[in-house]
Design a protein around this motif. Structure first.
Motif, PDB file in Angstrom:
ATOM      1  N   THR A 161      13.662 -25.637 -38.056  1.00 58.29           N
ATOM      2  CA  THR A 161      13.104 -25.281 -36.876  1.00 58.29           C
ATOM      3  C   THR A 161      11.830 -24.874 -37.661  1.00 58.29           C
ATOM      4  N   GLU A 162      11.141 -25.053 -38.905  1.00 60.16           N
ATOM      5  CA  GLU A 162       9.649 -25.196 -39.322  1.00 60.16           C
ATOM      6  C   GLU A 162       9.541 -26.033 -40.820  1.00 60.16           C
ATOM      7  N   TYR A 163       8.672 -26.579 -40.249  1.00 59.73           N
ATOM      8  CA  TYR A 163       8.545 -28.056 -41.884  1.00 59.73           C
ATOM      9  C   TYR A 163       6.647 -27.761 -42.157  1.00 59.73           C
ATOM     10  N   THR A 164       6.636 -27.286 -43.081  1.00 63.16           N
ATOM     11  CA  THR A 164       5.259 -27.128 -44.171  1.00 63.16           C
ATOM     12  C   THR A 164       4.513 -28.574 -44.653  1.00 63.16           C
ATOM     13  N   LEU A 165       3.499 -28.966 -43.236  1.00 63.04           N
ATOM     14  CA  LEU A 165       2.659 -30.224 -43.862  1.00 63.04           C
ATOM     15  C   LEU A 165       1.905 -29.712 -44.946  1.00 63.04           C
ATOM     16  N   LYS A 166       2.409 -31.410 -45.517  1.00 66.83           N
ATOM     17  CA  LYS A 166       1.320 -31.176 -47.225  1.00 66.83           C
ATOM     18  C   LYS A 166       0.679 -32.353 -46.907  1.00 66.83           C
ATOM     19  N   ASP A 167      -0.772 -32.881 -46.657  1.00 72.83           N
ATOM     20  CA  ASP A 167      -1.774 -33.255 -46.537  1.00 72.83           C
ATOM     21  C   ASP A 167      -1.970 -34.108 -45.399  1.00 72.83           C
ATOM     22  N   GLY A 168      -1.357 -33.108 -44.760  1.00 72.01           N
ATOM     23  CA  GLY A 168      -1.294 -33.871 -42.898  1.00 72.01           C
ATOM     24  C   GLY A 168       0.015 -34.484 -42.392  1.00 72.01           C
TER      25      GLY A 168
ATOM     26  N   SER B  77      -0.899 -32.113 -36.654  1.00 70.07           N
ATOM     27  CA  SER B  77      -1.518 -31.233 -37.028  1.00 70.07           C
ATOM     28  C   SER B  77      -0.678 -30.340 -36.671  1.00 70.07           C
ATOM     29  N   PRO B  78      -0.636 -28.973 -37.411  1.00 65.91           N
ATOM     30  CA  PRO B  78       0.298 -27.421 -36.855  1.00 65.91           C
ATOM     31  C   PRO B  78       0.647 -27.679 -35.419  1.00 65.91           C
ATOM     32  N   GLY B  79       1.598 -27.189 -35.104  1.00 65.00           N
ATOM     33  CA  GLY B  79       1.743 -27.048 -34.030  1.00 65.00           C
ATOM     34  C   GLY B  79       3.078 -27.039 -33.682  1.00 65.00           C
ATOM     35  N   VAL B  80       4.058 -27.102 -32.665  1.00 68.67           N
ATOM     36  CA  VAL B  80       4.768 -26.876 -31.784  1.00 68.67           C
ATOM     37  C   VAL B  80       5.521 -28.544 -31.563  1.00 68.67           C
ATOM     38  N   TYR B  81       5.960 -29.370 -31.985  1.00 67.77           N
ATOM     39  CA  TYR B  81       6.968 -30.273 -31.344  1.00 67.77           C
ATOM     40  C   TYR B  81       8.800 -29.738 -30.852  1.00 67.77           C
ATOM     41  N   ASP B  82       9.007 -31.199 -30.323  1.00 69.63           N
ATOM     42  CA  ASP B  82      10.071 -31.691 -29.632  1.00 69.63           C
ATOM     43  C   ASP B  82      10.470 -32.941 -30.408  1.00 69.63           C
ATOM     44  N   LEU B  83      11.851 -32.911 -31.074  1.00 71.49           N
ATOM     45  CA  LEU B  83      12.389 -34.338 -30.995  1.00 71.49           C
ATOM     46  C   LEU B  83      12.969 -34.482 -29.465  1.00 71.49           C
TER      47      LEU B  83
ATOM     48  N   ALA C 224       0.669 -25.091 -41.437  1.00 75.43           N
ATOM     49  CA  ALA C 224       0.180 -25.654 -42.384  1.00 75.43           C
ATOM     50  C   ALA C 224       0.288 -25.733 -43.201  1.00 75.43           C
ATOM     51  N   GLU C 225      -0.902 -26.264 -44.274  1.00 76.73           N
ATOM     52  CA  GLU C 225      -0.146 -26.308 -46.192  1.00 76.73           C
ATOM     53  C   GLU C 225      -0.501 -25.199 -46.682  1.00 76.73           C
ATOM     54  N   ALA C 226       0.320 -24.406 -47.612  1.00 80.32           N
ATOM     55  CA  ALA C 226      -0.119 -23.011 -47.933  1.00 80.32           C
ATOM     56  C   ALA C 226       0.319 -22.961 -49.021  1.00 80.32           C
ATOM     57  N   GLY C 227       0.201 -24.110 -50.367  1.00 77.93           N
ATOM     58  CA  GLY C 227       0.064 -23.560 -51.650  1.00 77.93           C
ATOM     59  C   GLY C 227       1.251 -24.198 -52.346  1.00 77.93           C
TER      60      GLY C 227
ATOM     61  N   GLY D 134       9.535 -35.500 -51.330  1.00 79.96           N
ATOM     62  CA  GLY D 134       9.370 -33.675 -51.944  1.00 79.96           C
ATOM     63  C   GLY D 134       9.728 -32.216 -50.867  1.00 79.96           C
ATOM     64  N   ASN D 135       8.995 -31.980 -49.950  1.00 81.71           N
ATOM     65  CA  ASN D 135       8.654 -30.923 -49.652  1.00 81.71           C
ATOM     66  C   ASN D 135       9.571 -30.898 -48.009  1.00 81.71           C
ATOM     67  N   GLY D 136      10.838 -30.462 -48.154  1.00 85.12           N
ATOM     68  CA  GLY D 136      11.785 -31.265 -47.534  1.00 85.12           C
ATOM     69  C   GLY D 136      12.042 -29.981 -46.499  1.00 85.12           C
ATOM     70  N   GLY D 137      10.829 -29.336 -46.734  1.00 87.62           N
ATOM     71  CA  GLY D 137      11.224 -27.790 -45.886  1.00 87.62           C
ATOM     72  C   GLY D 137      10.675 -26.825 -45.942  1.00 87.62           C
ATOM     73  N   GLU D 138      11.420 -25.609 -45.089  1.00 84.47           N
ATOM     74  CA  GLU D 138      10.285 -24.104 -45.372  1.00 84.47           C
ATOM     75  C   GLU D 138      10.199 -24.243 -46.897  1.00 84.47           C
ATOM     76  N   GLY D 139       8.440 -23.275 -47.011  1.00 82.39           N
ATOM     77  CA  GLY D 139       8.904 -22.840 -47.829  1.00 82.39           C
ATOM     78  C   GLY D 139       8.070 -23.951 -49.461  1.00 82.39           C
ATOM     79  N   GLY D 140       8.137 -25.392 -48.676  1.00 85.90           N
ATOM     80  CA  GLY D 140       8.089 -26.326 -49.780  1.00 85.90           C
ATOM     81  C   GLY D 140       8.985 -26.497 -50.882  1.00 85.90           C
ATOM     82  N   ALA D 141      10.183 -26.780 -50.604  1.00 87.37           N
ATOM     83  CA  ALA D 141      11.092 -27.062 -51.550  1.00 87.37           C
ATOM     84  C   ALA D 141      11.201 -28.252 -52.100  1.00 87.37           C
ATOM     85  N   LYS D 142      11.259 -27.952 -53.016  1.00 87.13           N
ATOM     86  CA  LYS D 142      11.203 -29.827 -54.098  1.00 87.13           C
ATOM     87  C   LYS D 142      12.726 -30.106 -54.207  1.00 87.13           C
ATOM     88  N   TYR D 143      12.491 -31.841 -53.827  1.00 89.74           N
ATOM     89  CA  TYR D 143      13.666 -32.074 -54.437  1.00 89.74           C
ATOM     90  C   TYR D 143      13.583 -33.745 -54.821  1.00 89.74           C
ATOM     91  N   ASP D 144      14.437 -34.511 -54.886  1.00 91.54           N
ATOM     92  CA  ASP D 144      13.954 -35.612 -56.401  1.00 91.54           C
ATOM     93  C   ASP D 144      14.397 -37.088 -55.780  1.00 91.54           C
TER      94      ASP D 144
END
Length: 517
Positions: free
Chosen positions: A349-356, A406-412, A434-437, A446-456
Motif C-alpha cells: 500500500t506504501e512505497y518510500t521514494l529514494k532520489d525520486g 512525486s509523492p502522492g496516490v497512484y493506481d496500478l 517522500a524519503e525519510a532517512g 534496495g528499498n523494496g517496501g515501507e520503512g526502507g527495507a533493505k535487500y540484496d
C-alpha cells in the motif's frame, strides 16, 4: 556385527560404482537418491521417469527425497513415535508407519502410499538375478542397502505394511568402503535374486541406510514378474488411460493413429455430464465400456487370466490385437469453458521514494486461457506514468521502475486480453512517500517496501549467488527473507519453477532455509 547372510550376499553380489566428480558440498543438499532402474514408483512420477504415474503429489518434483529421518518428531509419521532416542535399526524394527512406507513416512508425499492392483505403472521382469540401480543426487557415507519383496499371498489392494513383505531381505549389502560417501550424481548397481515362486504384481522395497545421519531412504518398485507360466497374450499395448478427477461439461475422447496418421473415424467421445461420472475412477471405466462396444479395432481395460480385456475402475490399458495397423491411441481431455480470472499479488500500500525513484514488484496472474497482460501506473490526475507488458506465456512477474515521480496516490491498472478477445481487469491503489532517512538498498534496487527495507536481490534474481545472510525481496508477498547460516544456506539456491520447496515464503520447506525479516 554382520550376519552370515549379509556376508554371503556381499561376496556373491559385488557392487559396481559409477563415480562422479561432484564435491563434498553436494552432500549438504536436500536431494538424495532413488531407484532408477527398474524405475521406482516415485521416479515414474517425475518427467525424467516418463511421467508414467500421475496424480503423485509433490514427489513428482523430488523422487529422491522419500527419507525416513529416524528421530522422533522429525518425520510426520513414525513406526515407533514413543521412542525417546533415534531408531537406527533396519526396516524390520524401525522406519515409517505401516501404510506410509512408500512415502518414507512423510505426509507431503502421502499420495504415493495409495495402493491397489491397478494404481501404478509396472515394469515387467523375469525371476532370477536382476540389476537394480540406485541413482544419487547427493553423496552420503553409507552403512548398507536392503531389498525386500512382497509375500506370495500379499493383497495388492491393501496399504503396504510390514506384513506385506518377507522379513528376510533378498539382498542385505554393506557398503565396502566404510565412511567414504556413495557418489553424488553417481550410481550403485545391485544384483537382486527375484524368487522363482513369484509371478504377477509384486512390490520391491529398496532401503538405503546412510551413515552420516540417522536417515534411511525408501524406494518402492512396482513389478510385473513374468515367470513363464503366463499364457502368451494376443494383445499389444498402444496406450493407457490414467485416472484423474474431471468436471461436469468436460469431454474425453480417443485419438487413434496408424503409421500414416490419425484415424478420425475411430474416435470415441465421452461427455462428462454428472458429478458421479467426473470422478477419477469412474469415467475411465465408462469410457472403456463405450470404446469396447464401438468395436473400432482397439479395446480398453485390463487383461484377465483368459486374455480378455475387462474395463477397470481406474487405470486402463489400451490394447490392439497383434497384427493391427493401429500403433498409438491417445486420450484427449477437453475442459469445459470456464471464466477467466486475474489477480494481483505482492503489491504494497506504501512505497518510500529514494532520489525520486522506487520499483514495483508484483505478480499479475491470469488463469483460464492464453492472455496478454499489460500493467499501467496512473497518477492522481489519471495520467499514465509508465506501463509494461508481460512477456509471452503468461509470465506473471512484473518489475516496474518508477523514476522522477512525486509523492502522492497512484493506481496500478492491469488488463489481461485473451486471444479470443476476453478482457479481464484488476488494480491496486498505492501511495508514494517522500524519503525519510531510509538506508540504501542492495543489488536489486534496495528499498523494496515501507520503512526502507533493505535487500540484496529480488527473488529469484541472482539465485546462484545466495549464501548465508543474503536478503531477498519476495515479490509474491512483498516481504523480505534472509538466508539462514550454516549448511542449510545451500538450500537457498535450490529453486526452479517446477521444484520450489525452498522458495522463501512459498515453498512447503522454506522455513528450513530462510528467516522472514
Amino acid at each position: 556385527m554382520i550376519n552370515s547372510n549379509r556376508t554371503r550376499s556381499f561376496l556373491k553380489l559385488p557392487i559396481v560404482i559409477a563415480m562422479a566428480t561432484a564435491g563434498l558440498a553436494a552432500q549438504q543438499a536436500s536431494a538424495h537418491g532413488y531407484i532408477e532402474s527398474p524405475k521406482s514408483r516415485a521416479f515414474m512420477c517425475h518427467s525424467d521417469g516418463g511421467r508414467l504415474n500421475v496424480n503423485c503429489g509433490p514427489v513428482m518434483y523430488e523422487p529422491q527425497s522419500t527419507e525416513y529421518i529416524g528421530v522422533p518428531g522429525r518425520n510426520d509419521l513414525e513406526h515407533f513415535p514413543s521412542n525417546a532416542q533415534a531408531c537406527t535399526g533396519d526396516f524390520k524394527v524401525c522406519g515409517p508407519a505401516d501404510g506410509t512406507i512408500a512415502a518414507g513416512g512423510l505426509v507431503r508425499f502421502s499420495p504415493i502410499n495409495e495402493q491397489s492392483a491397478t494404481r501404478w505403472a509396472k515394469t515387467t521382469i523375469k525371476p532370477g538375478p536382476q540389476n537394480f540401480t540406485w541413482h544419487y543426487k547427493a553423496g552420503h557415507a553409507t552403512r548398507y542397502w536392503q531389498f525386500y519383496i512382497t509375500k506370495k499371498d500379499w493383497n495388492p489392494n491393501q496399504p503396504l505394511t510390514r506384513d506385506s513383505f518377507e522379513m528376510t531381505p533378498l539382498l542385505d549389502q554393506p557398503w565396502p568402503s566404510g565412511t567414504v560417501p556413495a557418489p553424488a550424481n553417481g550410481e550403485t548397481h545391485h544384483t537382486v535374486n527375484i524368487p522363482s515362486d513369484r509371478s504377477g504384481y509384486h512390490v520391491l522395497l529398496a532401503t538405503w541406510k546412510v551413515n552420516d545421519t540417522d536417515a534411511t531412504f525408501y524406494s518402492v518398485v512396482d513389478l510385473n514378474i513374468d515367470n513363464g507360466e503366463v499364457i502368451p497374450s494376443n494383445w499389444n499395448t498402444v496406450g493407457a488411460v490414467q485416472p484423474e478427477a474431471l468436471s461436469i461439461g468436460d469431454k474425453v475422447k480417443t485419438r487413434v493413429f496408424n503409421a500414416q496418421g490419425e484415424l478420425n473415424a475411430k474416435q470415441v467421445v465421452l461427455n462428462i455430464d454428472s458429478a458421479e461420472l467426473a470422478k477419477a475412477d469412474v469415467w475411465p471405466h465408462a469410457l472403456a465400456k463405450k470404446v469396447n462396444a464401438a468395436k473400432q479395432g482397439y479395446q480398453m481395460g485390463l487383461l484377465n487370466d483368459k486374455d480378455e480385456v475387462v474395463p477397470n475402475f481406474g487405470r486402463n490399458e489400451i490394447l490392439v490385437k497383434k497384427g493391427s495397423d493401429i500403433v498409438n491411441v491417445m486420450i484427449d481431455k477437453e475442459q469445459a469453458a470456464k471464466p477467466g480470472q486475474l489477480s494481483i499479488t505482492g503489491m504494497q500500500t506504501e512505497y518510500t521514494l529514494k532520489d525520486g525513484k522506487t520499483e514495483l514488484h508484483f505478480n499479475a496472474i491470469a488463469k483460464g486461457g492464453d492472455y496478454t497482460v499489460k500493467a499501467t501506473v496512473l497518477n492522481a490526475k489519471g495520467e499514465s506514468v509508465t506501463f509494461q507488458q508481460a512477456p509471452a506465456g503468461n509470465t506473471p512477474h512484473f518489475s516496474i521502475p518508477l523514476n522522477n515521480v512525486s509523492p502522492g496516490v497512484y493506481d496500478l491498472v492491469v488488463v489481461a486480453t485473451s486471444k479470443k478477445g476476453e478482457v479481464l481487469q484488476d488494480g491496486a491503489r498505492f501511495t508514494l512517500k517522500a524519503e525519510a532517512g531510509g538506508g540504501e538498498g542492495g543489488n536489486e534496487g534496495g528499498n523494496g517496501g515501507e520503512g526502507g527495507a533493505k535487500y540484496d536481490y529480488v527473488f529469484p534474481n541472482g539465485l546462484k549467488s545466495y549464501k548465508a545472510g543474503t536478503v531477498v525481496l519476495q515479490p509474491k508477498d512483498g516481504k523480505t527473507y534472509e538466508c539462514k547460516p550454516g549448511a542449510v544456506a545451500g538450500w537457498c539456491t535450490q529453486w526452479t519453477s517446477s521444484a520450489n520447496a525452498y522458495e522463501p515464503g512459498v515453498g512447503f520447506a522454506w522455513q528450513s532455509a530462510w528467516n522472514v525479516k
